[in-house]
Design an enzyme around this catalytic site. Sequence first.
Site, short mmCIF file in Angstrom:
data_model
loop_
_atom_site.label_atom_id
_atom_site.label_comp_id
_atom_site.label_asym_id
_atom_site.label_seq_id
_atom_site.Cartn_x
_atom_site.Cartn_y
_atom_site.Cartn_z
CG HIS A 95 -1.81 1.17 1.36
ND1 HIS A 95 -3.15 1.12 1.06
CD2 HIS A 95 -1.56 2.45 1.74
CE1 HIS A 95 -3.68 2.32 1.24
NE2 HIS A 95 -2.73 3.14 1.67
CD GLU A 96 1.50 3.61 3.66
OE1 GLU A 96 1.68 4.66 3.02
OE2 GLU A 96 0.47 3.38 4.32
CG HIS A 156 0.17 6.23 -0.77
ND1 HIS A 156 -0.87 6.87 -1.39
CD2 HIS A 156 -0.37 5.62 0.32
CE1 HIS A 156 -1.99 6.65 -0.70
NE2 HIS A 156 -1.71 5.90 0.33
ZN ZN Z 1 -2.98 5.23 1.86
#
Ligand code: ZN
Length: 675
Positions: free
Chosen positions: A461-462, A465
């Site tokens: 997830h990170e 980003h």
């Molecule tokens: Zn997030």
Amino acid sequence: MNPLLDFSGLPRFAELQPQHIAPAVDQLLAEGRATIERVTAAPVTWDSFVAPLEDANERIGRAWGQVAHLHAVLDSPELREVYNANLPKITQYWTELGQNQRLFEKYKQLSASPEFAALSKARKRIVENALRDFRLGGAELPPEKKARFAKIQEELARSGSRFSENLLDATKAFGLVVDESRIGGIPQDVLDAAREAAEKEGKAGWKFTLHAPSYMPVMQYADDRRLRETMYRESVTRASEFGNPEWDNTPLIARIVELRGELAGLLGYRNFAEVSLVPKMAESPQQVLAFLEDLARRARPFAEKDVAELREFARRELGIAELQSWDVAYASEKLRVERYAFSEQEVKQYFPEEVAVHGLFRVAETLYGIRIKAAEAPRWHEDVRFYEIRDSAGALVGQFYMDLYARDTKRGGAWMDDAITRRRKGNALQTPVAYLTCNFSRPVGGRPALFTHDEVLTLFHEFGHGLHHLLTRIEDLGVSGINGVEWDAVELPSQFMENFCWEWDVLRHMTRHIDTAAPLPRALFDKMVAAKNFQSGLGMLRQLEFAVFDMRLHAEYQPGRTALQLLDEVRGRIAVLRPPAYNRFPNNFSHIFAGGYAAGYYSYKWAEVLSADAYAAFEEMSESHGILNVSTGERFRDEILAVGGSRPAAESFRAFRGREPTVDALLRHNGMTAA
Ligand code: ZN
């Protein structure tokens, strides 16, 4: 030289000391203010107005970004003191900037000038975003309305913080000490903490509270049904008319909604929901409500099935004739264990750190045609690792730090932050840099760190980003990387990456048992997927209930109708489990009354739909090309990641998918497909 004032390359973490901070902040803010003076007197062209302003603000952002980063990952009493002493100066500067009438006039002149039409799309958008933010901040109001606007904002800020204080006070005020006859079923670590809490008050027994680490396990595990009922009632009536009148949030809710309505009126909108949506991807409250209600209609049969199963299980196995709100978490946990239990401990053995990180890099390298390699850079802690990303021709694309292990000096959670943003400065191209911070368990006893599957999801997830920030091709600061991306679209690239952790073909290559070197067994994987989708219909309807309530509360302001009456109406349409009449959920809905989510709670589901639907483009090709499909990856990079905030997210999505988003993939990924 003060390392915070050196912008020639990577941050100089090895030399940075707390005493560098105040002088650097003072100098940079003075330069920022001098720049504002200068550009408001200069002719309005991009080069003489926007560019110098961006330069000055970038320097402030970059320097303070390093300080804020260290404050978050390497806290110390000295640093905290300096940080807190300088934060108000920084906040003050940004507030001044946002309210500077002369800057607003300059932006207006620029947008009306002949030069504007010749600006690139990205630059046009930067100017338009600036105008939008000034307008939403009340810059265009006549003086008497401006004064009222400021008063409303002030009262809203005070009411929001009062709302959370009341909730916190009401939460803290309750504690229940019980004897041994009532603690059956509750896990030992929770009991240890409860025992300690009782001892602190000089009492025998176990003390339970309404704070999540105490409340949640009681609701989930306590065999004593009356204990669960008491705790439930206390929790859902916090900060309401049933408790201390000083902490009652009911009048605050009415006031906040009324003030938001007035604020919207001043700005020329029909309601606050419209104001909230101006800088977002969603177009109108009607569009959001139609989206939420469509999803609710389609999830409903699955939620009804979830509830029917739960009722039947509770009756048959737990002797609960009529399932009540305080039984739901308890019965669900028992049913989950019976059906899908697997050991987190067992799964962890398949995810040694190196294998998981390598698996992540392999996915990104394959999809986006990049190479990721370890590199050298000044670091703030020995745990930190540093990497660079190069394209297929060997050119540097970006760099990132990974700081994965929990430490006493690090704040909780996981996040990505930008250190440097990609932009062109004259002939030079500045490449982007990101921080990836997590709180995973560190290696112990000479063995590598082992990650849970949840931790691997967080890492993906990170990193999603991070890729959004690092793979941008935009050269203008304000819309490069994650800058200027709409708030309800910003989770698309991150949630998108999580999908690969549920993909058998990916997972079997990124797992290796720490002792036997075997990949994750297929049967265990199947159990993990089934557990993920357990009660997904029920869970989704609950989120939709909150989102519809939030949107309607801010879209259809009706004096005389209370928030509770509206919630009751929404529940009548959406909920499959009705809570007892004394439930006062709005009184503790901090997200929308004290946080930044007013008329924005829908964005959780909105972003999930986008990311699931984007991922489905890869699934559609997987039969013939495998899930790590290069041409689809390239298009995702080009149309979503590379463009940053330079164009509306809706446009980027359509460019990638060739159509509007649909909810089908999200339902399918949650196991909600007609059998
Ligand atoms: Zn997030």
